[in-house]
Design a protein around this motif. Structure first.
Motif, PDB file in Angstrom:
ATOM      1  N   PRO A 183       0.828  -1.206   0.000  1.00 24.51           N
ATOM      2  CA  PRO A 183       0.000   0.000   0.000  1.00 24.51           C
ATOM      3  C   PRO A 183       0.858   1.249   0.000  1.00 24.51           C
ATOM      4  O   PRO A 183       1.934   1.287   0.598  1.00 24.51           O
ATOM      5  N   LEU A 184       0.375   2.284  -0.679  1.00 25.85           N
ATOM      6  CA  LEU A 184       1.150   3.517  -0.804  1.00 25.85           C
ATOM      7  C   LEU A 184       1.481   4.123   0.544  1.00 25.85           C
ATOM      8  O   LEU A 184       2.545   4.700   0.736  1.00 25.85           O
ATOM      9  N   LEU A 259      -4.545   7.149  -7.699  1.00 20.24           N
ATOM     10  CA  LEU A 259      -4.353   6.240  -8.817  1.00 20.24           C
ATOM     11  C   LEU A 259      -3.069   6.576  -9.569  1.00 20.24           C
ATOM     12  O   LEU A 259      -2.326   5.677  -9.970  1.00 20.24           O
ATOM     13  N   GLY A 260      -2.821   7.867  -9.752  1.00 15.92           N
ATOM     14  CA  GLY A 260      -1.589   8.259 -10.422  1.00 15.92           C
ATOM     15  C   GLY A 260      -0.363   7.768  -9.677  1.00 15.92           C
ATOM     16  O   GLY A 260       0.595   7.275 -10.274  1.00 15.92           O
ATOM     17  N   ALA A 261      -0.391   7.869  -8.339  1.00 15.00           N
ATOM     18  CA  ALA A 261       0.729   7.386  -7.536  1.00 15.00           C
ATOM     19  C   ALA A 261       0.843   5.865  -7.609  1.00 15.00           C
ATOM     20  O   ALA A 261       1.946   5.311  -7.677  1.00 15.00           O
ATOM     21  N   GLN A 262      -0.310   5.182  -7.595  1.00 11.72           N
ATOM     22  CA  GLN A 262      -0.284   3.723  -7.712  1.00 11.72           C
ATOM     23  C   GLN A 262       0.375   3.295  -9.022  1.00 11.72           C
ATOM     24  O   GLN A 262       1.247   2.403  -9.038  1.00 11.72           O
ATOM     25  N   LEU A 263      -0.018   3.941 -10.116  1.00 12.69           N
ATOM     26  CA  LEU A 263       0.508   3.541 -11.414  1.00 12.69           C
ATOM     27  C   LEU A 263       1.966   3.963 -11.585  1.00 12.69           C
ATOM     28  O   LEU A 263       2.750   3.264 -12.235  1.00 12.69           O
ATOM     29  N   GLU A 264       2.338   5.084 -10.996  1.00  8.30           N
ATOM     30  CA  GLU A 264       3.745   5.494 -11.050  1.00  8.30           C
ATOM     31  C   GLU A 264       4.615   4.481 -10.306  1.00  8.30           C
ATOM     32  O   GLU A 264       5.704   4.122 -10.751  1.00  8.30           O
ATOM     33  N   LEU A 265       4.119   4.020  -9.176  1.00 10.61           N
ATOM     34  CA  LEU A 265       4.835   3.010  -8.406  1.00 10.61           C
ATOM     35  C   LEU A 265       4.973   1.718  -9.209  1.00 10.61           C
ATOM     36  O   LEU A 265       6.058   1.126  -9.287  1.00 10.61           O
ATOM     37  N   ILE A 266       3.888   1.280  -9.832  1.00 11.33           N
ATOM     38  CA  ILE A 266       3.934   0.058 -10.631  1.00 11.33           C
ATOM     39  C   ILE A 266       4.918   0.201 -11.783  1.00 11.33           C
ATOM     40  O   ILE A 266       5.702  -0.717 -12.070  1.00 11.33           O
ATOM     41  N   ALA A 267       4.899   1.354 -12.447  1.00 11.94           N
ATOM     42  CA  ALA A 267       5.838   1.571 -13.555  1.00 11.94           C
ATOM     43  C   ALA A 267       7.283   1.450 -13.074  1.00 11.94           C
ATOM     44  O   ALA A 267       8.126   0.833 -13.737  1.00 11.94           O
ATOM     45  N   GLY A 268       7.565   2.035 -11.910  1.00 13.68           N
ATOM     46  CA  GLY A 268       8.916   1.948 -11.370  1.00 13.68           C
ATOM     47  C   GLY A 268       9.322   0.523 -11.043  1.00 13.68           C
ATOM     48  O   GLY A 268      10.471   0.112 -11.283  1.00 13.68           O
ATOM     49  N   LEU A 269       8.395  -0.251 -10.499  1.00 12.28           N
ATOM     50  CA  LEU A 269       8.694  -1.645 -10.172  1.00 12.28           C
ATOM     51  C   LEU A 269       8.960  -2.461 -11.433  1.00 12.28           C
ATOM     52  O   LEU A 269       9.875  -3.295 -11.467  1.00 12.28           O
ATOM     53  N   ILE A 270       8.170  -2.229 -12.478  1.00 10.56           N
ATOM     54  CA  ILE A 270       8.386  -2.928 -13.741  1.00 10.56           C
ATOM     55  C   ILE A 270       9.757  -2.573 -14.306  1.00 10.56           C
ATOM     56  O   ILE A 270      10.536  -3.446 -14.705  1.00 10.56           O
TER      57      ILE A 270
END
Length: 416
Positions: A183-184, A259-270
Motif C-alpha cells: 500500500p502507498l 491512482l496516479g501514484a499507484q501507477l507510477e509506483l507500478i511503472a517503477g517496479l516494472i
C-alpha cells in the motif's frame, strides 16, 4: 471503497478463504523487493498484467458513448452527450470528453475496447457483482480470486503478484497463496531534519556487526527505492500535505492523485525488474445515482490523467512494452436515466485493454439500446473471454485450469 466496505465485501461476497488470506497478506519488505530485482530479475521479454478496478459501477454508455443513436438521446435527455461533444471513435461511438489522452492512445492503436462485457444472469448488487468479477465464478460463490488461482497454479511466491491498493483485493487471494501487499501509505518516509537523520542511518560504519549492517542496508534499500520509483515514494510531510488537500477537495477514495501514484509506483517496479507478473490498482466513486454527468466526467478525467502517462511511460523500456493494462468495473448502468440526473445499477459495459502488445480497436458487438432485458443491456461478450485472453497471452497460463474449463479467448486482441 473504504476498509469497512471492503470487509463487508469480503464477508457478503462469499470470498471467505480469500478474506482470510487477505488479512494475513505478505507486506512487501523493501530489502526483499530490491533483492528480488537483482537476484531474479524479470526477463525483459516476459509480459506483465496490470488490473485496474473501477469501483462503484461505471456508466459504460457515458464512457463509450453511442451519441449517434436516437435511442440513447431519448433515454437520457439530460445526461446524453451530443455527437459534437464526444471524441469520435467511429461506428457511431465516441469517448467521454474527459478522456482525451485515451483518445490519443486509440489513434495510436494501443487501446482496445471490448464492448458489451458482462456475465450470465446479472446481479445488480455491488458486492455480489464485484465478487463475480473478482472470482470469475458467475454461477456460485467460490473462496478464491481468479488471479489468486493463477498464483496457486504457478508457485507459492507472493511477489509474483503485488497489490498497491489500501487493502488486498479478493482477486489476488488464492487457496494457498495470496499476493504481496504494497500500500502507498506504507511508503512514506520521514521528512525534514528527521528525514536527513533517517537517511544517514543507511550509511555503513566501520566495525559494525552483522545485524547492524543488515538494518543499515534495509534503510539504504528504501532510499534507493525512492530514486528508482520517483515521486510515488514521498516524505511523511509531503504525504500528509497531499492527504489534507485530498480531504479538503472531497475527492473520492482512490482519486486522481492516488491512482496516479499507484501507477507510477507500478511503472517503477516494472522498470526496476522486480519479478512480479501481475499488479492491481483501483479508482473508486462510480456509483452515480445522482448528478452523474459532472461526477463521472471528473472521475474519467482522473482515470485518463493517471492512465495515459502510465501507458506512455511503459513504451520507453523493453519491460514496459510487454505490460498489458486491463480496466473494468463490476457493472454498467441502466439505459434509462433516473429522476435524479443519474443512473441506477445495470449490467454490461465496456472493458479497456491497453499497451504495446494490444491490437487497438473494437472487439465484441455493441449492445442494442432497444432490444433490452428488463431495461438493461444484453451482454454480448462473456467477461471470462477477456480473462482467458490475458491469462493465455500475457501470463502464459492455461485458462482452463483457472476459469473452470472456460477457454474461449478474443481473437486478435493481443499479440504474443
Amino acid at each position: 471503497m473504504d476498509n469497512l466496505t471492503r470487509r463487508r465485501f469480503l464477508t457478503l461476497s462469499g470470498v471467505t478463504a480469500a478474506g482470510a488470506l487477505a488479512a494475513g497478506a505478505t507486506q512487501v519488505n523493501w530489502s526483499d523487493l530490491m533483492a528480488a530485482a537483482v537476484d531474479d530479475p524479470l526477463p525483459t521479454d516476459q509480459s506483465v498484467l496490470v488490473v485496474i478496478t473501477l469501483y462503484g459501477g461505471n456508466d459504460g454508455l457515458n464512457t463509450v458513448v453511442p451519441a449517434a443513436d436516437p435511442a440513447y438521446q431519448k433515454a437520457r435527455p439530460e445526461l446524453a452527450y451530443p455527437s459534437d461533444e464526444v471524441l469520435d471513435l467511429g461506428d457511431g461511438l465516441g469517448l467521454n470528453p474527459g478522456m482525451k489522452g485515451l483518445k490519443g492512445l486509440w489513434d495510436d492503436k494501443r487501446l482496445a475496447i471490448v464492448r458489451g462485457v458482462g456475465y450470465p444472469e446479472p446481479d445488480r448488487s455491488h458486492f455480489r457483482s464485484m465478487a463475480i468479477w473478482q472470482t470469475a465464478s458467475p454461477k456460485s460463490p467460490v473462496p478464491t480470486g481468479w488471479l489468486g488461482r493463477w498464483l496457486d497454479a504457478t508457485g507459492a511466491d507472493p511477489l509474483r503478484a503485488v497489490s498497491v491498493e489500501p487493502t488486498l483485493p479478493p482477486l489476488l487471494a488464492g487457496e494457498t497463496t495470496a499476493a504481496a501487499s504494497l500500500p502507498l501509505r506504507g511508503l512514506a518516509l520521514p521528512g525534514g531534519a528527521l528525514g536527513t537523520a533517517y537517511a544517514a542511518l543507511g550509511k555503513p560504519s566501520p566495525g559494525e556487526g552483522h545485524w547492524q549492517a543488515r538494518a543499515a542496508k534495509s534503510v539504504l534499500d528504501l532510499q534507493n527505492a525512492t530514486q528508482v520509483l520517483g515521486k510515488a515514494v514521498k516524505s511523511g510531510h509531503e504525504q500528509e500535505d497531499e492527504d489534507d488537500e485530498e480531504r479538503t477537495k472531497g475527492a473520492s477514495a482512490g482519486g486522481a492523485s492516488q491512482l496516479g501514484a499507484q501507477l507510477e509506483l507500478i511503472a517503477g517496479l516494472i522498470e526496476a525488474g522486480v519479478p512480479t507478473r501481475a499488479y492491481s490498482a483501483s479508482l473508486g466513486g462510480f456509483d452515480t445515482h445522482a448528478d452523474e454527468r459532472g461526477t463521472q466526467q471528473r472521475l474519467l478525467t482522473e482515470l485518463d490523467g493517471a492512465l495515459t502517462p502510465f501507458v506512455q511511460r511503459l513504451q520507453r523500456t523493453d519491460r514496459g512494452k510487454n505490460a498489458v493494462v486491463l480496466v473494468y468495473s463490476e457493472f454498467g448502468r441502466r439505459v434509462q436515466a433516473n429522476g435524479s440526473d443519474g443512473t441506477d445499477h445495470g449490467t454490461a459495459g465496456p472493458v479497456f485493454v491497453l499497451g504495446e502488445k494490444v491490437t487497438g480497436g473494437f472487439y465484441g458487438e455493441q449492445p442494442s439500446l432497444t432490444d433490452l432485458s428488463n431495461g438493461d443491456l444484453k451482454s454480448t461478450t462473456d467477461f471470462r473471454d477477456v480473462y482467458a485472453t490475458v491469462l493465455q497471452h500475457v501470463l502464459g497460463a492455461d485458462p482452463a485450469r483457472i476459469l473452470a474449463s472456460h477457454t474461449t479467448t478474443i481473437n486478435g486482441l493481443l499479440r504474443t
